[in-house]
Design a protein around this motif. Sequence first.
Motif, PDB file in Angstrom:
ATOM      1  N   VAL A  44     -35.331  17.267 -25.065  1.00 31.67           N
ATOM      2  CA  VAL A  44     -34.476  16.110 -25.770  1.00 31.67           C
ATOM      3  C   VAL A  44     -33.231  16.629 -26.536  1.00 31.67           C
ATOM      4  O   VAL A  44     -33.475  17.468 -27.104  1.00 31.67           O
ATOM      5  CB  VAL A  44     -35.442  15.471 -26.932  1.00 31.67           C
ATOM      6  N   VAL A  45     -31.955  15.907 -26.163  1.00 30.41           N
ATOM      7  CA  VAL A  45     -30.813  16.238 -26.536  1.00 30.41           C
ATOM      8  C   VAL A  45     -30.239  15.335 -27.476  1.00 30.41           C
ATOM      9  O   VAL A  45     -30.021  14.168 -27.218  1.00 30.41           O
ATOM     10  CB  VAL A  45     -29.754  16.924 -25.470  1.00 30.41           C
ATOM     11  N   ALA A  46     -29.912  15.817 -28.838  1.00 28.51           N
ATOM     12  CA  ALA A  46     -29.383  14.760 -29.727  1.00 28.51           C
ATOM     13  C   ALA A  46     -27.979  15.402 -30.068  1.00 28.51           C
ATOM     14  O   ALA A  46     -28.097  16.543 -30.465  1.00 28.51           O
ATOM     15  CB  ALA A  46     -30.191  14.315 -30.941  1.00 28.51           C
ATOM     16  N   GLY A  47     -27.076  14.597 -30.401  1.00 28.93           N
ATOM     17  CA  GLY A  47     -25.586  15.212 -30.908  1.00 28.93           C
ATOM     18  C   GLY A  47     -25.028  14.018 -31.896  1.00 28.93           C
ATOM     19  O   GLY A  47     -24.985  12.740 -31.713  1.00 28.93           O
ATOM     20  N   MET A  48     -24.358  14.716 -33.012  1.00 26.01           N
ATOM     21  CA  MET A  48     -23.782  13.974 -33.999  1.00 26.01           C
ATOM     22  C   MET A  48     -22.285  14.146 -33.690  1.00 26.01           C
ATOM     23  O   MET A  48     -21.652  15.328 -33.578  1.00 26.01           O
ATOM     24  CB  MET A  48     -24.099  14.231 -35.262  1.00 26.01           C
ATOM     25  N   SER A  49     -21.502  12.986 -33.448  1.00 25.50           N
ATOM     26  CA  SER A  49     -19.863  13.018 -33.255  1.00 25.50           C
ATOM     27  C   SER A  49     -19.745  13.804 -32.167  1.00 25.50           C
ATOM     28  O   SER A  49     -19.971  13.626 -31.304  1.00 25.50           O
ATOM     29  CB  SER A  49     -19.488  13.334 -34.594  1.00 25.50           C
ATOM     30  N   MET A  50     -18.904  14.935 -32.282  1.00 30.77           N
ATOM     31  CA  MET A  50     -18.422  15.912 -31.438  1.00 30.77           C
ATOM     32  C   MET A  50     -19.690  16.203 -30.331  1.00 30.77           C
ATOM     33  O   MET A  50     -19.689  16.399 -29.406  1.00 30.77           O
ATOM     34  CB  MET A  50     -17.777  17.183 -31.945  1.00 30.77           C
ATOM     35  N   GLY A  51     -20.943  16.640 -31.335  1.00 30.55           N
ATOM     36  CA  GLY A  51     -22.056  16.948 -30.914  1.00 30.55           C
ATOM     37  C   GLY A  51     -22.504  15.845 -29.834  1.00 30.55           C
ATOM     38  O   GLY A  51     -23.114  16.128 -28.764  1.00 30.55           O
ATOM     39  N   GLY A  52     -22.334  14.449 -29.951  1.00 24.16           N
ATOM     40  CA  GLY A  52     -22.435  13.480 -29.062  1.00 24.16           C
ATOM     41  C   GLY A  52     -21.829  13.542 -27.902  1.00 24.16           C
ATOM     42  O   GLY A  52     -22.290  13.319 -26.809  1.00 24.16           O
ATOM     43  N   TYR A  53     -20.663  13.831 -27.748  1.00 25.59           N
ATOM     44  CA  TYR A  53     -19.800  14.133 -26.677  1.00 25.59           C
ATOM     45  C   TYR A  53     -20.387  15.253 -25.878  1.00 25.59           C
ATOM     46  O   TYR A  53     -20.490  15.044 -24.572  1.00 25.59           O
ATOM     47  CB  TYR A  53     -18.120  14.564 -27.141  1.00 25.59           C
ATOM     48  N   VAL A  54     -20.755  16.218 -26.594  1.00 27.28           N
ATOM     49  CA  VAL A  54     -21.594  17.321 -25.972  1.00 27.28           C
ATOM     50  C   VAL A  54     -22.900  16.754 -25.108  1.00 27.28           C
ATOM     51  O   VAL A  54     -22.907  17.104 -24.097  1.00 27.28           O
ATOM     52  CB  VAL A  54     -21.778  18.531 -26.611  1.00 27.28           C
ATOM     53  N   ALA A  55     -23.656  16.141 -25.762  1.00 27.59           N
ATOM     54  CA  ALA A  55     -24.732  15.596 -25.197  1.00 27.59           C
ATOM     55  C   ALA A  55     -24.307  14.454 -23.995  1.00 27.59           C
ATOM     56  O   ALA A  55     -25.161  14.789 -22.968  1.00 27.59           O
ATOM     57  CB  ALA A  55     -25.481  14.645 -26.359  1.00 27.59           C
ATOM     58  N   LEU A  56     -23.519  13.745 -24.074  1.00 27.09           N
ATOM     59  CA  LEU A  56     -23.231  12.908 -22.971  1.00 27.09           C
ATOM     60  C   LEU A  56     -22.456  13.694 -21.846  1.00 27.09           C
ATOM     61  O   LEU A  56     -23.056  13.535 -20.482  1.00 27.09           O
ATOM     62  CB  LEU A  56     -22.002  11.947 -23.342  1.00 27.09           C
ATOM     63  N   ALA A  57     -22.003  14.817 -22.035  1.00 28.19           N
ATOM     64  CA  ALA A  57     -21.518  15.814 -20.949  1.00 28.19           C
ATOM     65  C   ALA A  57     -22.744  16.496 -20.405  1.00 28.19           C
ATOM     66  O   ALA A  57     -22.730  16.815 -19.115  1.00 28.19           O
ATOM     67  CB  ALA A  57     -20.603  16.782 -21.621  1.00 28.19           C
ATOM     68  N   LEU A  58     -23.732  16.816 -21.167  1.00 24.23           N
ATOM     69  CA  LEU A  58     -24.841  17.265 -20.583  1.00 24.23           C
ATOM     70  C   LEU A  58     -25.573  16.452 -19.839  1.00 24.23           C
ATOM     71  O   LEU A  58     -26.000  16.906 -18.776  1.00 24.23           O
ATOM     72  CB  LEU A  58     -25.633  17.738 -21.789  1.00 24.23           C
ATOM     73  N   ALA A  59     -25.637  15.284 -20.097  1.00 27.68           N
ATOM     74  CA  ALA A  59     -26.232  13.985 -19.399  1.00 27.68           C
ATOM     75  C   ALA A  59     -25.592  13.889 -17.842  1.00 27.68           C
ATOM     76  O   ALA A  59     -26.367  13.925 -17.072  1.00 27.68           O
ATOM     77  CB  ALA A  59     -26.471  13.025 -20.111  1.00 27.68           C
ATOM     78  N   GLU A  60     -24.610  14.302 -17.942  1.00 24.03           N
ATOM     79  CA  GLU A  60     -23.417  14.134 -16.761  1.00 24.03           C
ATOM     80  C   GLU A  60     -23.540  15.579 -15.650  1.00 24.03           C
ATOM     81  O   GLU A  60     -23.871  15.363 -14.845  1.00 24.03           O
ATOM     82  CB  GLU A  60     -22.059  13.904 -17.158  1.00 24.03           C
ATOM     83  N   ARG A  61     -23.522  16.530 -16.551  1.00 21.58           N
ATOM     84  CA  ARG A  61     -23.452  17.865 -15.633  1.00 21.58           C
ATOM     85  C   ARG A  61     -24.676  18.557 -15.351  1.00 21.58           C
ATOM     86  O   ARG A  61     -24.708  19.388 -14.647  1.00 21.58           O
ATOM     87  CB  ARG A  61     -22.265  18.608 -16.503  1.00 21.58           C
ATOM     88  N   HIS A  62     -25.734  18.142 -16.393  1.00 19.71           N
ATOM     89  CA  HIS A  62     -27.095  19.112 -16.403  1.00 19.71           C
ATOM     90  C   HIS A  62     -28.132  17.578 -16.752  1.00 19.71           C
ATOM     91  O   HIS A  62     -29.006  18.007 -17.589  1.00 19.71           O
ATOM     92  CB  HIS A  62     -27.331  20.060 -17.336  1.00 19.71           C
ATOM     93  N   PRO A  63     -28.100  16.760 -15.541  1.00 20.18           N
ATOM     94  CA  PRO A  63     -29.060  15.528 -15.807  1.00 20.18           C
ATOM     95  C   PRO A  63     -30.558  16.228 -15.953  1.00 20.18           C
ATOM     96  O   PRO A  63     -31.353  15.464 -16.807  1.00 20.18           O
ATOM     97  CB  PRO A  63     -28.783  14.666 -14.688  1.00 20.18           C
ATOM     98  N   GLY A  64     -30.917  17.037 -15.152  1.00 18.82           N
ATOM     99  CA  GLY A  64     -32.251  17.529 -15.344  1.00 18.82           C
ATOM    100  C   GLY A  64     -32.906  17.969 -16.681  1.00 18.82           C
ATOM    101  O   GLY A  64     -33.858  18.066 -16.655  1.00 18.82           O
TER     102      GLY A  64
END
Length: 268
Positions: free
Chosen positions: A88-108
């Motif tokens: 489970v990945v959660a990110g705050m502010s910049m961390g949220g940008y990273v979390a969305l990038a993880l969902a895009e690039r590493h969806p599994g």
Amino acid sequence: MSPSETPEVVLHDLRAGDGLPLVLVHGFPLDHRMWDEVARFLPDGLAVVAPDAPGFGDALLTESEPSIEGIADAVAEALAARGVERAVVAGMSMGGYVALALAERHPGLVAALGLVDTKSVADAPEARDNRLRIADEAERTGSVAPVRGMREALLGETSRATRPDLVAEVGAWIEEQRPEAVAWAQRAMASRPDRTAVLAAYGGPVSVVVGVEDELTPIEQAEHLVESSHDASEAALVLVPDAGHLAAVEEPEHVAGALARLHARVTR
């Protein structure tokens, strides 16, 4: 090191546990310590891991190209080195940008997505230009002076008025960061694309958390995240009272509850 290589992150174990871990990605210009109190309020037995982004906290800043995508790849690589294939990945502010990038690039990897005081859209041109100006100034002065005022901006009106100790603590965290990391991260955020379509395509559970007093990514941005989710009717919107952009620091028990519920949606 070639600028094309993956930057460095350092993983910190905030709580030991078994099963599906919870990965917490910090905001700017802070480090993994912003999640310490949230971790304390999470259920026993839940493994909690928090990376330091490149140049922040214990992570060194390499010659890698500044990018949110690079941070996401580095987090995925560091987790894979530990044998973590799903979290489970959660990110705050910049961390949220990273979390969305993880969902895009590493969806599994992303079993569920927590978006805390963040947004999916790219910066407007004036905001992007301001980031680049701050990056240049941080490098020129060799100091964190260009972001020093964020110790107030990150906090809600209630915290600023009633919790001088918290204002001082956030200020101390900012002072401890590397100016070159501030510049790197600002350039990384300035270059990020709009990832609203990524959120719309992501099929796992989503929880959006926002401080009611957040002036940087206000409630309207949180509502946009919910409305843009693949299944908006299932995406949770959690409003945190008496908190601003740093809801995770201002009201950690409230934020921990939201993230625990998100985790439970995957593991129950």
